[in-house]
Design a protein around this motif. Sequence first.
Motif, PDB file in Angstrom:
ATOM      1  N   LYS A 130      92.416 -65.506 111.607  1.00  0.00           N
ATOM      2  CA  LYS A 130      93.630 -66.168 111.142  1.00  0.00           C
ATOM      3  C   LYS A 130      94.408 -66.741 112.322  1.00  0.00           C
ATOM      4  CE  LYS A 130      97.479 -65.113 108.040  1.00  0.00           C
ATOM      5  NZ  LYS A 130      98.127 -64.037 107.263  1.00  0.00           N
ATOM      6  N   GLN A 131      94.510 -65.970 113.397  1.00  0.00           N
ATOM      7  CA  GLN A 131      95.220 -66.420 114.589  1.00  0.00           C
ATOM      8  C   GLN A 131      94.521 -67.632 115.215  1.00  0.00           C
ATOM      9  OE1 GLN A 131      98.233 -65.179 115.820  1.00  0.00           O
ATOM     10  NE2 GLN A 131      98.085 -67.122 116.888  1.00  0.00           N
ATOM     11  N   GLU A 132      93.187 -67.607 115.273  1.00  0.00           N
ATOM     12  CA  GLU A 132      92.434 -68.742 115.815  1.00  0.00           C
ATOM     13  C   GLU A 132      92.681 -70.000 114.986  1.00  0.00           C
ATOM     14  OE1 GLU A 132      88.330 -67.563 116.074  1.00  0.00           O
ATOM     15  OE2 GLU A 132      88.769 -66.019 117.567  1.00  0.00           O
ATOM     16  N   TYR A 133      92.724 -69.853 113.655  1.00  0.00           N
ATOM     17  CA  TYR A 133      92.981 -70.991 112.785  1.00  0.00           C
ATOM     18  C   TYR A 133      94.383 -71.545 113.030  1.00  0.00           C
ATOM     19  CZ  TYR A 133      93.942 -73.739 108.638  1.00  0.00           C
ATOM     20  OH  TYR A 133      94.313 -74.751 107.798  1.00  0.00           O
ATOM     21  N   TYR A 134      95.388 -70.656 113.108  1.00  0.00           N
ATOM     22  CA  TYR A 134      96.762 -71.101 113.360  1.00  0.00           C
ATOM     23  C   TYR A 134      96.877 -71.794 114.717  1.00  0.00           C
ATOM     24  CZ  TYR A 134      98.468 -68.463 109.318  1.00  0.00           C
ATOM     25  OH  TYR A 134      98.704 -67.995 108.057  1.00  0.00           O
ATOM     26  N   ASP A 135      96.195 -71.264 115.723  1.00  0.00           N
ATOM     27  CA  ASP A 135      96.209 -71.898 117.043  1.00  0.00           C
ATOM     28  C   ASP A 135      95.602 -73.290 116.982  1.00  0.00           C
ATOM     29  OD1 ASP A 135      97.382 -69.613 118.069  1.00  0.00           O
ATOM     30  OD2 ASP A 135      95.511 -68.844 118.960  1.00  0.00           O
ATOM     31  N   PHE A 136      94.498 -73.432 116.229  1.00  0.00           N
ATOM     32  CA  PHE A 136      93.840 -74.729 116.070  1.00  0.00           C
ATOM     33  C   PHE A 136      94.769 -75.730 115.389  1.00  0.00           C
ATOM     34  CE2 PHE A 136      91.418 -77.507 113.176  1.00  0.00           C
ATOM     35  CZ  PHE A 136      90.681 -78.228 114.095  1.00  0.00           C
ATOM     36  N   VAL A 137      95.404 -75.314 114.296  1.00  0.00           N
ATOM     37  CA  VAL A 137      96.321 -76.194 113.568  1.00  0.00           C
ATOM     38  C   VAL A 137      97.517 -76.563 114.440  1.00  0.00           C
ATOM     39  CG1 VAL A 137      97.908 -76.332 111.595  1.00  0.00           C
ATOM     40  CG2 VAL A 137      95.604 -75.398 111.291  1.00  0.00           C
ATOM     41  N   ARG A 138      98.060 -75.583 115.155  1.00  0.00           N
ATOM     42  CA  ARG A 138      99.201 -75.833 116.040  1.00  0.00           C
ATOM     43  C   ARG A 138      98.841 -76.865 117.110  1.00  0.00           C
ATOM     44  NH1 ARG A 138     100.040 -70.870 117.695  1.00  0.00           N
ATOM     45  NH2 ARG A 138     101.179 -70.335 115.826  1.00  0.00           N
ATOM     46  N   LEU A 139      97.642 -76.759 117.688  1.00  0.00           N
ATOM     47  CA  LEU A 139      97.177 -77.709 118.693  1.00  0.00           C
ATOM     48  C   LEU A 139      97.079 -79.122 118.103  1.00  0.00           C
ATOM     49  CD1 LEU A 139      95.976 -78.262 121.542  1.00  0.00           C
ATOM     50  CD2 LEU A 139      93.744 -77.756 120.534  1.00  0.00           C
ATOM     51  N   LYS A 140      96.527 -79.230 116.910  1.00  0.00           N
ATOM     52  CA  LYS A 140      96.406 -80.541 116.255  1.00  0.00           C
ATOM     53  C   LYS A 140      97.780 -81.150 115.991  1.00  0.00           C
ATOM     54  CE  LYS A 140      91.977 -80.963 115.838  1.00  0.00           C
ATOM     55  NZ  LYS A 140      91.243 -82.027 116.494  1.00  0.00           N
ATOM     56  N   ILE A 141      98.724 -80.328 115.556  1.00  0.00           N
ATOM     57  CA  ILE A 141     100.082 -80.823 115.297  1.00  0.00           C
ATOM     58  C   ILE A 141     100.728 -81.301 116.589  1.00  0.00           C
ATOM     59  CG2 ILE A 141     102.419 -80.108 114.621  1.00  0.00           C
ATOM     60  CD1 ILE A 141     101.045 -78.293 112.501  1.00  0.00           C
ATOM     61  N   GLU A 142     100.585 -80.513 117.655  1.00  0.00           N
ATOM     62  CA  GLU A 142     101.164 -80.900 118.948  1.00  0.00           C
ATOM     63  C   GLU A 142     100.556 -82.211 119.449  1.00  0.00           C
ATOM     64  OE1 GLU A 142     100.595 -77.558 121.544  1.00  0.00           O
ATOM     65  OE2 GLU A 142     102.089 -76.346 120.493  1.00  0.00           O
ATOM     66  N   ARG A 143      99.244 -82.354 119.318  1.00  0.00           N
ATOM     67  CA  ARG A 143      98.599 -83.607 119.746  1.00  0.00           C
ATOM     68  C   ARG A 143      99.118 -84.786 118.933  1.00  0.00           C
ATOM     69  NH1 ARG A 143      92.241 -81.994 120.463  1.00  0.00           N
ATOM     70  NH2 ARG A 143      92.478 -80.820 122.408  1.00  0.00           N
TER      71      ARG A 143
END
Length: 80
Positions: A42-55
């Motif tokens: 779950k944490q890996e997924y949230y980190d991935f989504v957060r990275l995409k949003i920041e980009r």
Amino acid sequence: MKRQSFSLTKKNEEWLKNQVSEKEFNSKSEVINYFIKQARNKQEYYDFVRLKIERGEKSGFAKKQTREELLAEIKNNLKS
């Protein structure tokens, strides 16, 4: 595998024992490892989504397009 020691509330201990007694898991360790793995995924997924949003935020605003313009751009990109 490293051995750990920790304390549980009475309710959590009862639930854990129940999971093993109902054959959902083979041991208490298996239950704990399963839930830790779920939390890590779950944490890996949230980190991935957060990275995409920041980009996306750093890339700026997209130009305003009509539906037809957007579809044409997508089709052109598919040809490349």
